[in-house]
Design an enzyme around this catalytic site. Structure first.
Site, short mmCIF file in Angstrom:
data_model
loop_
_atom_site.label_atom_id
_atom_site.label_comp_id
_atom_site.label_asym_id
_atom_site.label_seq_id
_atom_site.Cartn_x
_atom_site.Cartn_y
_atom_site.Cartn_z
N ASP A 16 0.87 -1.19 0.00
CA ASP A 16 0.00 0.00 0.00
C ASP A 16 0.90 1.23 0.00
OD1 ASP A 16 -3.08 0.77 1.68
OD2 ASP A 16 -1.64 2.21 0.89
N ASP A 112 -4.04 2.24 -4.98
CA ASP A 112 -2.67 2.20 -4.46
C ASP A 112 -2.36 0.95 -3.65
OD1 ASP A 112 -3.95 2.70 -2.01
OD2 ASP A 112 -2.30 3.99 -1.32
N GLU A 113 -3.13 -0.12 -3.83
CA GLU A 113 -2.80 -1.30 -3.04
C GLU A 113 -3.06 -2.58 -3.82
OE1 GLU A 113 -5.48 -2.24 0.59
OE2 GLU A 113 -6.53 -0.68 -0.54
#
Ligand code: DCP
Ligand code: MG
Length: 402
Positions: A16, A112-113
């Protein structure tokens, strides 16, 4: 009852990015580094914080906080910027590309992960800590950003591990340490614990996961229902899903935002739903899901929760169609002006018969009955990168939902 054995085989990595939008801004504007920075609505306007730099978090500011409240807390030297979705989407693609060079088994779960199955890498690369350090180094090299990485025997442990040492963290939880790792954590981090179930556990005097482990399975089943009871029982012992699937058929894809303070301004609600639609649409396109059913979820103070669904004529993964459907569901109710605690949207009702995932629409020319719609859905991200998110949003928001 004896403690079940932990599965030994899988090695799951969760990554992340740290303060994602804010870190991209600081990367691209060196003069903003080391300063409190907020990405989101403009000060003086209505709207919320999308995210903020770790320098700003020291003042208690975080995602989904109304911008006016953030401004009151932050010092005058704070930088405020509007989101540039096109830039963030591009960086996100680059990061996902890097991850695919690490392992073929990558499942992107938000902008974003992602989860990676790195089980096969220990003999090639080395112990988990080396694998994790390499992932972080490659991301930094490719895009100049820091990420936090967690490694454990399944998704639950990996996700919790990536969070405990943010930012720039690396946490490895070997199977034999899972029990100690979980014991002090609040039980609310477990999956399946919601606004209904949390108070039931609290009434049993439960605070931590260690406390949950003291309860017999039967007690959990009685108080939480059979399904959630067993799920919570297993998770408290570190047993959870360890399958990573790049195109996992899902029951639904959804995003929701809980506001730190109740919000009744429709413009803030609209902006928050637009963000949720972008996230859901982007994940749906990436994982090749097209859905017919759009669901709006809303919670009023304190726990009054409603969901409303609409079935579209044409299955979609299009941000504007998702937003349009959810917003019209909101507008159709007499909710205007009521203080909202949580708002979000989801998509489900996958259109195909092959396990819920229809590949063809993305591979070939768009089918009847609405070619324009599907072509747009498939190329939306590419266009965003070229012309910017605002142009796309304006263009699509004029089209009628569904
Ligand atoms: N985001 C948003 N609105 C929210 C939550 C998130 O617009 N309510 C956007 C901004 C974030 C990005 O999604 O940069 C990723 O969300 P994260 O929850 O991972 O938050 P950050 O990456 O910003 O911070 P962290 O370091 O805690 O991961
Ligand atoms: Mg993040």
């Amino acid at each position: 009852m004896p403690e079940p054995d932990l599965p030994m085989s899988r090695l799951i990595l969760h990554v992340d990015l740290d303060a994602f939008y804010a870190s991209v801004e600081q990367r691209d504007h060196p003069e903003w580094r080391g300063r409190p920075l907020v990405v989101g609505a403009e000060p003086g306007q209505r709207g919320v914080v999308a995210t903020c730099s770790y320098e700003a978090r020291r003042f208690g500011v975080h995602s989904a906080m109304p911008i006016a409240q953030a401004v009151r807390r932050l010092p005058p030297e704070t930088i405020y910027v509007r989101p540039s979705m096109a830039r963030y989407a591009k960086v996100s693609q680059q990061v996902m590309g890097v991850l695919e060079t690490v392992s073929p088994v990558v499942e992107r779960v938000s902008i974003d992960e992602a989860y990676l199955d790195v089980s096969g890498l220990t003999s090639l690369v080395g112990p988990p800590a080396i694998i994790g350090a390499q992932v972080k180094a490659r991301i930094r090299q490719a895009v100049g950003l820091t990420a936090s990485v967690g490694i454990g025997p399944n998704r639950l442990i990996a996700k919790l591990a990536s969070d405990v040492q943010k930012p720039d963290g690396l946490t490895v939880v070997p199977p034999e340490q899972v029990g100690d790792f979980l014991a002090p954590m609040p039980f609310t981090v477990l999956r399946g614990i919601g606004v209904k179930t949390a108070p039931r556990l609290e009434r049993l005097g439960v605070k931590t996961i260690g406390d949950v482990r003291q309860l017999p399975l039967e007690t959990l089943r009685q108080h939480l229902g059979a399904r959630t009871g067993i799920q919570v029982y297993q998770q408290a012992r570190g047993l959870a899903d360890d399958r990573i699937d790049p195109a996992r058929p899902r029951q639904s894809i959804s995003r929701e935002t809980t506001f730190p303070e109740d919000v009744s301004d429709p413009r803030i609600l609209e902006e928050t739903l637009r963000w949720a639609a972008q996230e859901v649409g982007s994940i749906a396109r990436q994982t090749r899901h097209l859905g017919r059913v759009v669901t709006l979820k809303i919670r009023f103070h304190p726990f009054e929760t409603h969901t409303r669904s609409r079935t579209l004529k044409v299955p979609t993964a299009d941000d504007a169609a998702l937003f349009g459907a959810a917003w019209s569901l909101f507008a159709a109710e007499p909710w205007s002006g009521r203080p909202v605690r949580l708002i979000g949207l989801g998509i489900s009702g996958w259109s195909a018969t092959d396990g819920g995932v229809q590949m063809d629409l993305f591979e070939t020319a768009a089918p009847e009955p609405c070619p324009e719609h599907d072509r747009l859905a498939a190329t939306l991200d590419a266009i965003r990168n070229r012309f910017g998110a605002d142009a796309i949003q304006r263009g699509l928001s004029r089209r009628s939902p569904g």
